[in-house]
Design a protein around this motif. Structure first.
Motif, PDB file in Angstrom:
ATOM      1  N   THR A  76    -100.292  16.873 -49.184  1.00  0.00           N
ATOM      2  CA  THR A  76    -100.070  18.050 -49.584  1.00  0.00           C
ATOM      3  C   THR A  76    -100.309  19.199 -48.832  1.00  0.00           C
ATOM      4  O   THR A  76     -99.784  20.490 -48.450  1.00  0.00           O
ATOM      5  N   PHE A  77    -101.658  19.291 -48.150  1.00  0.00           N
ATOM      6  CA  PHE A  77    -102.105  20.316 -47.331  1.00  0.00           C
ATOM      7  C   PHE A  77    -102.095  20.029 -45.862  1.00  0.00           C
ATOM      8  O   PHE A  77    -102.853  20.737 -45.185  1.00  0.00           O
ATOM      9  N   ILE A  78    -101.577  18.909 -45.541  1.00  0.00           N
ATOM     10  CA  ILE A  78    -101.880  18.644 -43.913  1.00  0.00           C
ATOM     11  C   ILE A  78    -101.089  19.586 -43.253  1.00  0.00           C
ATOM     12  O   ILE A  78    -101.449  19.860 -41.966  1.00  0.00           O
ATOM     13  N   SER A  79    -100.075  20.205 -43.715  1.00  0.00           N
ATOM     14  CA  SER A  79     -99.373  21.395 -42.999  1.00  0.00           C
ATOM     15  C   SER A  79    -100.192  22.578 -42.475  1.00  0.00           C
ATOM     16  O   SER A  79     -99.870  23.316 -41.785  1.00  0.00           O
ATOM     17  N   ILE A  80    -101.253  22.731 -43.380  1.00  0.00           N
ATOM     18  CA  ILE A  80    -102.153  23.838 -42.747  1.00  0.00           C
ATOM     19  C   ILE A  80    -102.633  23.484 -41.520  1.00  0.00           C
ATOM     20  O   ILE A  80    -102.747  24.666 -40.668  1.00  0.00           O
ATOM     21  N   PHE A  81    -102.751  22.396 -40.699  1.00  0.00           N
ATOM     22  CA  PHE A  81    -103.142  22.147 -39.766  1.00  0.00           C
ATOM     23  C   PHE A  81    -101.967  21.688 -38.765  1.00  0.00           C
ATOM     24  O   PHE A  81    -101.843  21.790 -37.398  1.00  0.00           O
ATOM     25  N   ALA A  82    -100.967  20.890 -39.342  1.00  0.00           N
ATOM     26  CA  ALA A  82    -100.008  20.209 -38.308  1.00  0.00           C
ATOM     27  C   ALA A  82     -99.213  21.216 -37.872  1.00  0.00           C
ATOM     28  O   ALA A  82     -98.358  21.230 -37.104  1.00  0.00           O
ATOM     29  N   HIS A  83     -98.881  22.379 -38.907  1.00  0.00           N
ATOM     30  CA  HIS A  83     -97.854  23.500 -38.509  1.00  0.00           C
ATOM     31  C   HIS A  83     -98.608  24.792 -38.439  1.00  0.00           C
ATOM     32  O   HIS A  83     -98.017  25.846 -38.527  1.00  0.00           O
ATOM     33  N   ALA A  84     -99.859  24.701 -37.876  1.00  0.00           N
ATOM     34  CA  ALA A  84    -100.690  25.950 -37.468  1.00  0.00           C
ATOM     35  C   ALA A  84     -99.819  26.671 -36.531  1.00  0.00           C
ATOM     36  O   ALA A  84     -99.479  25.934 -35.571  1.00  0.00           O
ATOM     37  N   GLN A  85    -100.027  28.000 -36.512  1.00  0.00           N
ATOM     38  CA  GLN A  85     -99.439  28.710 -35.249  1.00  0.00           C
ATOM     39  C   GLN A  85    -100.533  28.662 -34.185  1.00  0.00           C
ATOM     40  O   GLN A  85    -101.432  29.137 -34.352  1.00  0.00           O
ATOM     41  N   PRO A  86    -100.459  28.001 -33.241  1.00  0.00           N
ATOM     42  CA  PRO A  86    -101.283  28.054 -31.966  1.00  0.00           C
ATOM     43  C   PRO A  86    -101.878  29.211 -31.342  1.00  0.00           C
ATOM     44  O   PRO A  86    -100.948  30.224 -31.361  1.00  0.00           O
ATOM     45  N   THR A  87    -102.995  29.426 -30.891  1.00  0.00           N
ATOM     46  CA  THR A  87    -103.286  30.506 -30.208  1.00  0.00           C
ATOM     47  C   THR A  87    -102.889  30.504 -28.735  1.00  0.00           C
ATOM     48  O   THR A  87    -102.415  29.668 -28.328  1.00  0.00           O
ATOM     49  N   ILE A 115    -110.799  15.348 -40.231  1.00  0.00           N
ATOM     50  CA  ILE A 115    -110.125  14.769 -39.353  1.00  0.00           C
ATOM     51  C   ILE A 115    -109.275  15.515 -38.387  1.00  0.00           C
ATOM     52  O   ILE A 115    -109.145  15.400 -37.058  1.00  0.00           O
ATOM     53  N   ALA A 116    -108.748  16.823 -38.765  1.00  0.00           N
ATOM     54  CA  ALA A 116    -108.184  17.665 -38.096  1.00  0.00           C
ATOM     55  C   ALA A 116    -109.295  18.320 -37.358  1.00  0.00           C
ATOM     56  O   ALA A 116    -108.776  18.646 -35.694  1.00  0.00           O
ATOM     57  N   PHE A 117    -110.368  18.901 -37.446  1.00  0.00           N
ATOM     58  CA  PHE A 117    -111.457  19.325 -36.500  1.00  0.00           C
ATOM     59  C   PHE A 117    -111.743  18.152 -35.275  1.00  0.00           C
ATOM     60  O   PHE A 117    -111.629  18.677 -34.219  1.00  0.00           O
ATOM     61  N   LEU A 118    -111.839  16.882 -35.712  1.00  0.00           N
ATOM     62  CA  LEU A 118    -112.087  15.850 -34.892  1.00  0.00           C
ATOM     63  C   LEU A 118    -111.028  15.643 -33.834  1.00  0.00           C
ATOM     64  O   LEU A 118    -111.280  15.225 -32.601  1.00  0.00           O
ATOM     65  N   ASN A 119    -109.675  15.778 -34.444  1.00  0.00           N
ATOM     66  CA  ASN A 119    -108.622  15.783 -33.568  1.00  0.00           C
ATOM     67  C   ASN A 119    -108.064  17.027 -32.945  1.00  0.00           C
ATOM     68  O   ASN A 119    -106.879  17.156 -32.413  1.00  0.00           O
TER      69      ASN A 119
END
Length: 507
Positions: A53-64, A220-224
């Motif tokens: 449900t919340f994976i889009s927070i990281f997979a769809h994040a606007q990169p800097t 997981i998102a931080f480690l990747n």
């Protein structure tokens, strides 16, 4: 005198008329390790549900990004879409870190860029409408839970190999369909297999795993960090596939559902396996199950639910209430990128805050406080605080943080109370269907969040202002619902009507 003439042996042999509630209380009134392990196994599925449900927070994040030329028009506050491609570059050399950077979605419309995330919630909405009734009829709670986890995890794994946004959106849509009945199956299955005394604590386990799932996703998102967004789907989907198999092998079905299906022997076997009292009896007592659901029509429970005027009114009011809470609850988590803070730290903090709200709600609040007044209070405070900090804006970080935490905590408490409340509002014969429809209204509200979050990149009043307004308006509907704290769970529509008539809730 006639009473004295009856022998003790004759009195013992008189068949007893037991309700399902009495059978549950008699056989599993005391918690043991079997019940605890079963509750953990059921609740574990929300761990994987939370991640998808919340994976889009990281997979769809606007990169800097940063400027690559000496063009004076290019600054850290410049509009990315007004610059040429040669004036800037992503901070990470890997364009695959986000869906946004890999498929060049940074300057597309909010509707198009939010399509994968919206597809997931739309799939959850449609899947719930189609699959919800199967938990009350042909499949049952256990089988529907196992299938839901498996389909969700398999389509999440397939998402990792999407060649473009269109295929990716299709897989996210299918993932949403698969996970649609999962949360309700967990809630209903846990609730129906414990006594009234331990119901809040058993339900709390699912919410704990919900928060732990988000924390695990953040880890997981931080480690990747800096790696492809596709790795997130692989690391979160494979354990879900394994969990669905374990569920199918080791999980017990709801004894309430088995009794309503006329499978008394199977129900008694489950009660003996779960119960603290192992010798319930060698012969089956006569159990009241007047409203068994025909196996030939998987959607008969929906027809039964809509056939009562009082049930329709209760359903509509709870669905509208759930819609507003859904807009607020999911939007607060998905919109962390709009606040200008580190998304990893903020996500962990939000998950910790939601975990503390679960502990408070199910260890104390639900046992001691009314459902209606709690929902009204939490919705009012959460909505008002959200509107205020969306107007204040990002310029006052101290005020922003305080109001955001207050709003999120109250939204989590409203979410917790509602999920417990909707299970208690409907009898066993339609509980999975009624609860799922309420849950789907919540998902419908969340379907608007991805687009609102992207609009919030311009101004948070578009996102958080809308979240707060929806929450504030929907909370009033709690006043039209009956209070259920401390009441027994009815099994048939007739029992529910009789109880409500005694409490003068319906004529």
């Amino acid at each position: 005198m006639e009473r004295d003439s009856i022998s003790p042996e004759a009195e013992v042999n008189v068949p007893l008329e037991l309700s399902v509630e009495e059978m549950i209380e008699q056989s599993i009134g005391v918690v043991n390790w079997t019940q605890i392990l079963q509750a953990v196994l059921v609740s574990l599925q929300t761990f994987f549900d939370s991640q998808q449900t919340f994976i889009s927070i990281f997979a769809h994040a606007q990169p800097t990004w940063h400027c690559t030329t000496n063009n004076k028009a290019c600054t850290s506050r410049s509009n990315l879409c007004e610059l040429t491609k040669t004036d800037w570059a992503w901070d990470s050399g890997n364009v695959h870190t986000s869906v946004i950077s890999e498929w060049n979605l940074e300057c597309t419309s909010s509707v198009f860029a939010s399509m994968p995330a919206t597809s997931y919630f739309v799939g959850s909405l449609l899947g719930g409408l189609v699959l919800a009734a199967l938990g009350d009829s042909s499949l049952g709670r256990k089988n529907l839970l196992c299938i839901s986890t498996l389909v969700m995890s398999l389509t999440a794994l397939a998402s990792a190999f999407s060649p473009n946004i269109w295929v990716y959106s299709i897989f996210r849509f299918l993932c949403g369909i698969g996970r649609a009945p999962l949360a309700i199956c967990v809630l209903v299955l846990v609730t129906e297999r414990v006594s009234r005394k331990w119901r809040p604590q058993a339900v709390m386990a699912g919410f704990i795993f919900l928060s732990l799932g988000m924390m695990g996703l953040t880890g997981i998102a931080f480690l990747n960090k800096g790696a492809s967004w596709r790795s997130l789907y692989i690391w979160t989907s494979v354990p879900g596939i394994i969990s669905s198999v374990l569920c199918y092998v080791f999980l017990y079905e709801s004894p309430r559902w088995l009794l309503m299906q006329g499978r008394e022997k199977d129900a008694m076997a489950v009660l003996r396996a779960l119960g603290s009292i192992t010798s319930i009896g060698t012969s089956l007592p006569k159990i009241n199950t007047e409203q068994k659901l025909p196996k030939t029509n998987p959607f008969i429970s929906l027809k039964i639910l809509l056939s009562r005027r009082w049930a329709v009114k209760r359903l509509l009011a709870s669905m509208l209430l759930a819609f507003g809470i859904g807009v607020m609850y999911f939007g607060m988590f998905l919109g962390v990128g709009n606040l200008g803070f580190d998304i990893y730290l903020t996500s962990v903090f939000n998950a910790s805050l939601s975990l503390s709200s679960y502990m408070l709600a199910f260890l104390w609040w639900i046992q001691h406080c009314n459902r209606r007044s709690s929902l009204l209070g939490f919705c009012t405070i959460s909505g008002a605080a959200c509107i205020i900090f969306s107007v204040v804006g990002k310029g006052h970080k101290g005020v922003l943080i305080g109001l955001e935490l207050t709003s999120l905590f109250c939204a989590c408490m409203a979410f917790n109370v509602l999920l417990m409340y909707m299970v208690e509002l409907f009898p066993t014969c339609v509980r999975n269907t009624g609860s799922s429809l309420v849950r789907q209204a919540m998902i419908l509200g969340s379907a608007f969040d991805p687009m609102l979050v992207l609009l919030g990149n311009k101004s948070i009043i578009y996102s958080y202002g809308t979240f707060g307004l929806a929450m504030l308006l929907s909370g009033v509907l709690a006043l039209s619902l009956p209070e259920t704290r401390g009441k027994v769970l009815c099994d048939t529509m007739e029992e529910q009507e009789l109880m409500d008539q005694e409490r003068k809730l319906i004529p």
